[in-house]
Structure formats: C-alpha cells, structure tokens
Design an enzyme around this catalytic site. Structure first.
Site, mmCIF file in Angstrom:
data_model
loop_
_atom_site.group_PDB
_atom_site.id
_atom_site.type_symbol
_atom_site.label_atom_id
_atom_site.label_comp_id
_atom_site.label_asym_id
_atom_site.label_seq_id
_atom_site.Cartn_x
_atom_site.Cartn_y
_atom_site.Cartn_z
ATOM 1 N N LYS A 193 0.847 -1.210 0.000
ATOM 2 C CA LYS A 193 0.000 0.000 0.000
ATOM 3 C C LYS A 193 0.874 1.249 0.000
ATOM 4 O O LYS A 193 1.869 1.320 0.723
ATOM 5 C CB LYS A 193 -0.883 -0.018 1.250
ATOM 6 C CG LYS A 193 -1.727 1.239 1.437
ATOM 7 C CD LYS A 193 -2.816 1.034 2.471
ATOM 8 C CE LYS A 193 -2.356 1.270 3.888
ATOM 9 N NZ LYS A 193 -3.402 1.109 4.894
ATOM 10 N N ARG A 195 0.290 5.228 0.923
ATOM 11 C CA ARG A 195 -0.708 6.171 1.459
ATOM 12 C C ARG A 195 -0.314 7.584 1.051
ATOM 13 O O ARG A 195 0.797 8.033 1.314
ATOM 14 C CB ARG A 195 -0.781 6.036 2.985
ATOM 15 C CG ARG A 195 -1.804 6.960 3.620
ATOM 16 C CD ARG A 195 -1.971 6.706 5.113
ATOM 17 N NE ARG A 195 -2.769 5.530 5.427
ATOM 18 C CZ ARG A 195 -4.080 5.426 5.289
ATOM 19 N NH1 ARG A 195 -4.774 6.434 4.782
ATOM 20 N NH2 ARG A 195 -4.713 4.316 5.621
HETATM 21 C C1 R5P Z 1 -2.899 1.521 8.624
HETATM 22 O O1 R5P Z 1 -2.345 1.543 7.571
HETATM 23 C C2 R5P Z 1 -3.872 0.503 9.134
HETATM 24 O O2 R5P Z 1 -3.293 -0.746 9.243
HETATM 25 C C3 R5P Z 1 -5.142 0.422 8.315
HETATM 26 O O3 R5P Z 1 -4.875 -0.183 7.079
HETATM 27 C C4 R5P Z 1 -5.711 1.788 8.119
HETATM 28 O O4 R5P Z 1 -5.813 2.462 9.341
HETATM 29 C C5 R5P Z 1 -7.053 1.726 7.435
HETATM 30 O O5 R5P Z 1 -7.497 3.016 7.208
HETATM 31 P P1 R5P Z 1 -8.604 3.298 6.119
HETATM 32 O O6 R5P Z 1 -9.786 2.419 6.403
HETATM 33 O O7 R5P Z 1 -8.929 4.765 6.299
HETATM 34 O O8 R5P Z 1 -8.012 3.038 4.771
#
Ligand code: R5P
Length: 298
Positions: A193, A195
């Site tokens: 991923k 972000r």
């Molecule tokens: C962080 O990367 C965590 O492991 C979760 O993947 C994250 O908090 C999910 O956030 P959202 O639902 O806003 O994509």
C-alpha cells in the site's frame, strides 16, 4: 483483582469480570454544570490489583482525561497495582512526525499513561507500524494481545468461505494475515500500500506477484478500518485477480463516515469487527482475549 470499566468500556468490563471470575468495581461518572467531568471510585481498592478497561475510541480526548483522573484517584487509595487495558488505543497512528511541526501523539499518550501511575498496560492489535515493539514505546511492562484468531474463526464458522485465501492489504498487516491463515489452516498473501493522505491510498500486488485467489473466496484482514478505502482498494485488486466472495475482518471497526456502506457497495460480502470499538459490526468480543491475559498475570 477488581475490574473497572471506563465510560466507554463498561459492557466489556462486565464480560471480562465474569470470565475472569473477578470483582466488578463501580465508578460514578457525571458532569459539572459547566461541562467538566467528575468521576468517583465507589469501591475500597486498598491492597487490590486494580484493572481499568478503557477503550479510547470515538471521543479520545475526553476519554484520555477520564483515564488520567481515574488513575490519579485510584493510586491515592493504596492499591497493590494498577493495570490498564486499552482495547482501542487512540492516537497510535500518529507515531512519527510526517511533516515538520506535528506532534508525536503516540509517544505523548504513552508518557501520560506511565507518568500518572499505571503499572502495566495491555493493548489489542495495537497499530505497531514504524514502532514495531511495545518495549520501544513503553517503559512499564506492556503486552499487545490479539483478537485475530477469534475474528478468523468467526468468519470461517458463520460464512463458510470456500477454499479461503487470507489477504493482508499492506505490509504491516502480514502479522495479522499470518495468524488468521494459521487459525483456519490456509495460505495468505500480503499486498503493498502507498498512502498519499488520510483518505487516499493505492494498493498493488507485492513486487507484481500473481495472487493465488482464482476461484477462491478471500478474507481480507486488517487491524483498523477507518475510511474503508484500504479495504475497498484491496478488494478490487483481489476481485480482479479472480476471487469469488470477499469477506473482511478487522479488530477495530472505527468506520468513519459511510465506510461500511462504501465497502458493501464495493461488493464485499460481509465485514466483521470486534467490540474494541463498539458499533454495527462488532460481532466478536475481545472479552475472552482480555480475561485470559489477566488470569495469566496482572
Ligand atoms: C494503517 O495503515 C492501518 O493498518 C489500516 O490499514 C488503516 O488504518 C485503514 O485506514 P482506512 O480504512 O482509512 O483506509
């Protein structure tokens, strides 16, 4: 042992006290006319191992003040020890200064908890990403428990996924994907991923790897679902790779805004969370996880 529930942890505290065979303590909570908080501990805790079950999701700032007030009061009542269980630990995701001038919120929380007089901390599937070990962030004994085996077992029993493959939507979710896969005796894969912001994430297969999900049901496992965008992105990729039904499990169903509706609209069959952050998909209780840990050693 005497167990208290903070104002967001009352139901969980009852369940844990029942399972652990411990006394349940009472706290009187109200507000002064100006809105300030008032709490009064109604039991004599002299010589007791006190446990406070205190999820801090939803209204974190208020719940943190409440925790500090409770411990500051209890430590003056001569208990043997004070342990805290934070089923959901607010501010853990701000574990670095991503931009100059930002706070290290996670570090601040741990310092407050320690300095107020907590002797031991339990968390559940704490967001350990850049900080990977509890000893890096806590100076007092601290144990991170997991609810993932219970979540995996629930999905497996209730939905009977066919030839299930477990998927972790990003690198740090490998720790949970591995545990879920072991519990239901199958294989797992982890995605990658990037972000870009709190709401914008992009997910791709790791190193361009082909996903082994053709004709299989997939179970995506993560610690937190906030906006749902991580899960939706992962589900789209897994679907493209040929998966049939997609189930999702998480420990902390924060579900900001319309996250749940968005996930269902994206074709996800079911989403399962726990009561660390009580809400519409809190089907699994973490009470047994906490009770087991407390029985082993406060
Ligand atoms: C962080 O990367 C965590 O492991 C979760 O993947 C994250 O908090 C999910 O956030 P959202 O639902 O806003 O994509």
């Amino acid at each position: 042992m005497i167990i208290f529930g903070g104002s967001a942890g009352e139901a969980l505290a009852v369940r844990v006290a029942n399972l652990a065979g411990a006394k349940l303590g009472k706290i009187d909570q109200k507000r002064f006319p100006d809105g300030e908080k008032y709490c009064r501990v109604l039991d004599d805790v002299k010589g007791d191992d006190v446990v406070i079950i205190h999820p801090t999701g939803g209204r974190p700032d208020e719940l943190i003040i409440e925790y500090l007030m409770l411990v500051d009061t209890i430590k003056d009542m001569a208990p043997k020890s004070i342990s805290a269980v934070f089923p959901y630990f607010a501010y853990a995701r701000q574990d670095a200064r991503f931009n100059p001038g930002e706070p290290l919120s996670f570090h601040l929380m741990t310092r407050l908890i320690e300095q107020i007089g907590t002797n031991k901390v339990y968390t559940i599937d704490l967001h350990l990403q850049r900080i990977t070990d509890m000893g890096e962030i806590f100076k007092i004994p601290a144990q991170n428990l997991t609810a993932v085996p219970y979540i995996a077992e629930y999905i497996s029993k209730i939905y009977s996924p066919k030839n299930a493959a477990v998927i972790g939507p990003d690198m740090e979710s490998e720790q949970w994907a591995k545990v879920a896969a072991a519990k239901i005796k199958t294989d797992y894969a982890v995605l990658e991923k990037t972000r870009f912001s709190a709401t914008d994430v992009k997910i791709r297969a790791r190193g361009g790897e082909a996903l082994n999900v053709q004709g299989r049901d997939a179970i995506i496992i993560d610690d937190i679902i906030s906006t749902g965008n991580t899960i939706i992105e992962a589900a789209q990729l897994v679907k493209k790779a040929g998966a049939n039904r997609i189930y999702v499990g998480c420990t902390h169903p924060v579900l900001s805004g319309n996250a749940l509706a968005k996930m269902y609209a994206a074709g996800i069959e079911a989403v399962v969370g726990t009561d660390t952050f009580p809400g519409p998909i809190s089907f699994v209780s973490v009470a047994p996880v906490i009770a087991e840990a407390l029985k082993k050693g406060v």
